[in-house]
Write a protein that holds these residues in place. Structure first.
Motif, PDB file in Angstrom:
ATOM      1  N   MET A  76       0.853  -1.164   0.000  1.00 25.06           N
ATOM      2  CA  MET A  76       0.000   0.000   0.000  1.00 25.06           C
ATOM      3  C   MET A  76       0.902   1.231   0.000  1.00 25.06           C
ATOM      4  N   SER A  77       0.608   2.132  -0.870  1.00 23.37           N
ATOM      5  CA  SER A  77       1.425   3.343  -0.943  1.00 23.37           C
ATOM      6  C   SER A  77       1.076   4.281   0.198  1.00 23.37           C
ATOM      7  N   PRO A  78       1.959   5.206   0.569  1.00 21.02           N
ATOM      8  CA  PRO A  78       1.675   6.146   1.655  1.00 21.02           C
ATOM      9  C   PRO A  78       0.457   7.020   1.377  1.00 21.02           C
ATOM     10  N   ALA A  79       0.129   7.230   0.094  1.00 21.52           N
ATOM     11  CA  ALA A  79      -1.014   8.084  -0.245  1.00 21.52           C
ATOM     12  C   ALA A  79      -2.336   7.337  -0.125  1.00 21.52           C
ATOM     13  N   THR A  80      -2.311   6.011  -0.039  1.00 22.48           N
ATOM     14  CA  THR A  80      -3.525   5.209   0.044  1.00 22.48           C
ATOM     15  C   THR A  80      -3.850   4.938   1.502  1.00 22.48           C
ATOM     16  N   LYS A  81      -5.072   5.228   1.869  1.00 22.70           N
ATOM     17  CA  LYS A  81      -5.499   4.966   3.245  1.00 22.70           C
ATOM     18  C   LYS A  81      -6.489   3.814   3.251  1.00 22.70           C
ATOM     19  N   GLU A  82      -6.325   2.932   4.189  1.00 23.87           N
ATOM     20  CA  GLU A  82      -7.232   1.815   4.333  1.00 23.87           C
ATOM     21  C   GLU A  82      -8.274   2.166   5.379  1.00 23.87           C
ATOM     22  N   ARG A  83      -9.534   1.951   5.035  1.00 29.01           N
ATOM     23  CA  ARG A  83     -10.609   2.206   5.984  1.00 29.01           C
ATOM     24  C   ARG A  83     -10.866   0.933   6.786  1.00 29.01           C
ATOM     25  N   VAL A  84     -10.818   1.068   8.078  1.00 29.84           N
ATOM     26  CA  VAL A  84     -11.031  -0.068   8.959  1.00 29.84           C
ATOM     27  C   VAL A  84     -12.372   0.112   9.652  1.00 29.84           C
ATOM     28  N   ASP A  85     -13.265  -0.902   9.524  1.00 29.45           N
ATOM     29  CA  ASP A  85     -14.552  -0.866  10.196  1.00 29.45           C
ATOM     30  C   ASP A  85     -14.367  -1.411  11.604  1.00 29.45           C
ATOM     31  N   ARG A  86     -14.515  -0.561  12.579  1.00 32.47           N
ATOM     32  CA  ARG A  86     -14.307  -0.975  13.961  1.00 32.47           C
ATOM     33  C   ARG A  86     -15.602  -1.485  14.606  1.00 32.47           C
ATOM     34  N   GLY A  87     -16.738  -1.365  13.897  1.00 32.80           N
ATOM     35  CA  GLY A  87     -18.001  -1.878  14.416  1.00 32.80           C
ATOM     36  C   GLY A  87     -18.362  -1.267  15.756  1.00 32.80           C
ATOM     37  N   THR A  88     -18.976  -2.072  16.588  1.00 34.31           N
ATOM     38  CA  THR A  88     -19.412  -1.603  17.904  1.00 34.31           C
ATOM     39  C   THR A  88     -18.544  -2.157  19.023  1.00 34.31           C
ATOM     40  N   GLY A  89     -17.508  -2.888  18.660  1.00 36.12           N
ATOM     41  CA  GLY A  89     -16.642  -3.462  19.678  1.00 36.12           C
ATOM     42  C   GLY A  89     -17.082  -4.836  20.121  1.00 36.12           C
ATOM     43  N   THR A  90     -18.203  -5.329  19.595  1.00 35.98           N
ATOM     44  CA  THR A  90     -18.704  -6.640  19.981  1.00 35.98           C
ATOM     45  C   THR A  90     -18.164  -7.738  19.091  1.00 35.98           C
ATOM     46  N   GLY A  91     -17.526  -7.339  17.988  1.00 34.24           N
ATOM     47  CA  GLY A  91     -17.083  -8.324  17.023  1.00 34.24           C
ATOM     48  C   GLY A  91     -18.175  -8.697  16.043  1.00 34.24           C
ATOM     49  N   LEU A  92     -19.378  -8.167  16.233  1.00 32.82           N
ATOM     50  CA  LEU A  92     -20.501  -8.508  15.378  1.00 32.82           C
ATOM     51  C   LEU A  92     -20.863  -7.379  14.426  1.00 32.82           C
ATOM     52  N   GLY A  93     -20.288  -6.205  14.589  1.00 37.63           N
ATOM     53  CA  GLY A  93     -20.620  -5.067  13.738  1.00 37.63           C
ATOM     54  C   GLY A  93     -21.892  -4.371  14.197  1.00 37.63           C
ATOM     55  N   ALA A  94     -22.188  -3.300  13.527  1.00 39.42           N
ATOM     56  CA  ALA A  94     -23.366  -2.505  13.875  1.00 39.42           C
ATOM     57  C   ALA A  94     -24.642  -3.232  13.445  1.00 39.42           C
ATOM     58  N   PRO A  95     -25.755  -2.991  14.139  1.00 38.39           N
ATOM     59  CA  PRO A  95     -27.022  -3.633  13.757  1.00 38.39           C
ATOM     60  C   PRO A  95     -27.580  -3.057  12.460  1.00 38.39           C
ATOM     61  N   TRP A  96     -28.502  -3.797  11.865  1.00 36.70           N
ATOM     62  CA  TRP A  96     -29.193  -3.408  10.642  1.00 36.70           C
ATOM     63  C   TRP A  96     -30.659  -3.174  10.966  1.00 36.70           C
ATOM     64  N   ASN A  97     -31.230  -2.112  10.402  1.00 34.85           N
ATOM     65  CA  ASN A  97     -32.637  -1.779  10.615  1.00 34.85           C
ATOM     66  C   ASN A  97     -33.484  -2.241   9.442  1.00 34.85           C
ATOM     67  N   VAL A  98     -34.608  -2.874   9.764  1.00 41.90           N
ATOM     68  CA  VAL A  98     -35.622  -3.231   8.776  1.00 41.90           C
ATOM     69  C   VAL A  98     -36.705  -2.163   8.902  1.00 41.90           C
ATOM     70  N   ILE A  99     -36.920  -1.403   7.826  1.00 42.87           N
ATOM     71  CA  ILE A  99     -37.826  -0.256   7.857  1.00 42.87           C
ATOM     72  C   ILE A  99     -38.961  -0.466   6.860  1.00 42.87           C
ATOM     73  N   VAL A 100     -40.198  -0.335   7.356  1.00 47.07           N
ATOM     74  CA  VAL A 100     -41.379  -0.405   6.501  1.00 47.07           C
ATOM     75  C   VAL A 100     -41.859   1.016   6.235  1.00 47.07           C
ATOM     76  N   LEU A 101     -42.196   1.283   4.973  1.00 46.93           N
ATOM     77  CA  LEU A 101     -42.668   2.601   4.562  1.00 46.93           C
ATOM     78  C   LEU A 101     -44.190   2.619   4.419  1.00 46.93           C
ATOM     79  N   ASN A 102     -44.773   3.777   4.611  1.00 45.44           N
ATOM     80  CA  ASN A 102     -46.199   3.954   4.402  1.00 45.44           C
ATOM     81  C   ASN A 102     -46.513   3.846   2.911  1.00 45.44           C
TER      82      ASN A 102
END
Length: 95
Positions: free
Chosen positions: A1-27
């Motif tokens: 990886m070059s110095p100009a390239t940054k890697e994005r790291v998903d740190r989630g919520t710290g649980t190891g499971l990642g952030a929750p997902w919402n199921v949304i119903v629309l009118n």
């Protein structure tokens, strides 16, 4: 990886499971309160018909409602089942 390239790291919520997902119903203009309540109570575990009616009322009054939130795999399953039941769904949303 070059110095100009940054890697994005998903740190989630710290649980190891990642952030929750919402199921949304629309009118929409084609589902009844009873139909929405039935679809929700038949799809979402531990959700009663009365709770489904409460959510249907919220969907009607605010234009949408989060009907379930949690891990991605069940969120995708519930989203698909509710869409198949004819409900108008927002895209899955990661919190």
């Amino acid at each position: 990886m070059s110095p100009a390239t940054k890697e994005r790291v998903d740190r989630g919520t710290g649980t190891g499971l990642g952030a929750p997902w919402n199921v949304i119903v629309l009118n929409d203009n084609h589902n009844t309160f009873e139909g929405v309540a039935f679809a929700l109570s038949a799809t979402i575990p531990s959700l009663s018909y009365d709770q489904g009616m409460s959510l249907a009322n919220r969907i009607h009054n605010t234009g949408q409602a989060i009907v379930w939130s949690g891990h991605k795999e069940p969120a995708e399953l519930y989203w698909d089942q509710l869409r198949a039941a004819g409900l108008t769904m927002a895209p899955l949303e990661r919190v």
